[in-house]
Design an enzyme around this catalytic site. Structure first.
Site, PDB file in Angstrom:
ATOM      1  N   GLY A 202       0.817  -1.230   0.000  1.00 37.55           N
ATOM      2  CA  GLY A 202       0.000   0.000   0.000  1.00 37.55           C
ATOM      3  C   GLY A 202       0.845   1.272   0.000  1.00 37.55           C
ATOM      4  O   GLY A 202       0.613   2.192  -0.784  1.00 37.55           O
ATOM      5  N   LYS A 289       4.505   1.128  16.303  1.00 40.07           N
ATOM      6  CA  LYS A 289       3.497   0.109  16.643  1.00 40.07           C
ATOM      7  C   LYS A 289       3.593  -0.187  18.130  1.00 40.07           C
ATOM      8  O   LYS A 289       4.628  -0.672  18.599  1.00 40.07           O
ATOM      9  CB  LYS A 289       3.752  -1.182  15.867  1.00 40.07           C
ATOM     10  CG  LYS A 289       3.994  -0.965  14.382  1.00 40.07           C
ATOM     11  CD  LYS A 289       2.880  -1.524  13.567  1.00 40.07           C
ATOM     12  CE  LYS A 289       3.127  -1.231  12.093  1.00 40.07           C
ATOM     13  NZ  LYS A 289       1.983  -1.478  11.253  1.00 40.07           N
TER      14      LYS A 289
END
Ligand SMILES: C[S@@+](CC[C@H](N)C(=O)[O-])C[C@H]1O[C@@H](n2cnc3c(N)ncnc32)[C@H](O)[C@@H]1O
Length: 326
Positions: A202, A289
């Site tokens: 992406g 993250k």
């Protein structure tokens, strides 16, 4: 002073809220606990801060990465009737967005009496809205909490895009679209980007669609149609194995280092520090993250890198985005 101020402000609110302006922090959806841990207010609730649904109001203005929006100049406005509430808001500025915590129906009736605010989906590549958008909520039937100056120009800080469901191989592209839109800068044709942790592709697709050259790395293969884009050079391997000095050739400074690698923030900080020390890259956009417990110390270390920002994007879940644009 308007005679509305003769209307009594509720005793149920602490004195510091009745006396003047304060700050409102709207937690990123699901992350009120992270926001409170980050703000780390001393003393019991009410003394200097107040939790109201998914909002925290406080005397102090602090940076807050877990806030989806910050109401910089929140204050109480008497709203003895729906019409008077709307009038009080209209007198301050045109555009308002309701964030009802309670009394949602009454907040909707006030909104009906305000100029329409277009909450159009953002087209990628277009600038973020420039018109100021205020926010308000109802504390009780007759008291608004309102701020004309909010950190985000988007309703509740939520950026919605006109999506491209056909070209992008994963929804992760929306994070990079949002980061670039909020930062107001886009990779230019011919610039060199590294995309670390790129599978299924992406972010690589976004960078290549901007016309940039992309050196894309993941331990897993990316989608063949992305690997086949003329701007893309894909290599299967670890993003941690790239040496800053040699990446992009001995002379070239990389224009963008993008990382969406699934890794602990502390490990990413080591990688970013190496790239900064080697002065081997200009711009950085990296996902932090928060696997398991949120590592507030490492997030603060990222935020302390001069000139950089840490954001919670609308498209981030239990993760943040660190960006350095030069
Ligand atoms: C959230 S996905 C990335 C999604 C991608 N940005 C996109 O837009 O499609 C995280 C990726 O990190 C990769 N990853 C984890 N550790 C890595 C490492 N050391 N080097 C390279 N990639 C790694 C995983 O294989 C996984 O594909």
């Amino acid at each position: 002073m308007s005679e509305d101020w003769l209307f009594p402000l509720p005793e149920s609110l602490p004195g510091w809220m009745r006396e003047g302006a304060f700050t409102g922090y709207l937690a990123a959806p699901g992350f009120l606990a992270e926001l409170l841990a980050e703000l780390d207010f001393e003393g019991p609730a009410g003394a200097g801060h107040l939790v109201f649904g998914d909002m925290v109001f406080a005397r102090k203005a602090l940076p807050a990465v877990w806030a989806q929006n910050i109401w910089r100049n929140a204050r109480l406005l008497p709203a003895p009737s729906i019409g008077q509430g709307a009038k009080a808001l209209r007198e301050i500025q045109r555009n308002w967005w309701a964030h009802p915590v309670r009394l949602a129906r009454r907040a909707a009736l006030i909104t009906d009496k305000l100029p329409k605010v277009s909450a159009k989906a953002q087209v990628f590549g277009e600038a973020a809205p420039s018109a100021p958008l205020g926010s308000f909520t109802l504390w009780d039937e007759t008291t608004l909490i309102a701020a004309s100056d909010c950190a985000s120009p988007y309703p509740d800080g939520q950026v919605r895009f006109v999506e491209d469901r056909f070209s992008a191989p994963s929804r992760a592209y929306l994070k990079l679209w949002e980061a670039l839109t909020l930062l107001g800068v886009f990779p230019k044709p011919g610039e060199l980007c590294l995309d670390l942790g790129s599978c299924p592709g992406g972010w690589t697709w976004v960078l290549a669609s901007c016309g940039a050259r992309v050196f894309s790395i993941d331990k897993a293969p990316i989608e063949p149609k992305i690997a086949a884009m003329p701007e893309v050079d894909f290599c299967q391997g670890s993003g941690f194995g790239l040496e800053p000095k040699t990446a992009g050739g001995p002379e070239a400074r990389v224009d963008w280092l993008c990382s969406d690698m699934a890794c602990y923030p502390a490990r990413l900080l080591e990688l970013v520090t190496r790239w900064l020390e080697a002065d081997a890259c200009r711009n950085f956009i990296c996902t932090l993250k928060c696997q398991g417990e949120t590592d507030h110390a490492t997030i603060q270390a990222f935020a302390a890198i001069p000139g950089s920002r840490v954001l919670h994007l609308s498209h981030n879940k239990h993760e943040l985005t660190w960006a350095l644009i030069r």
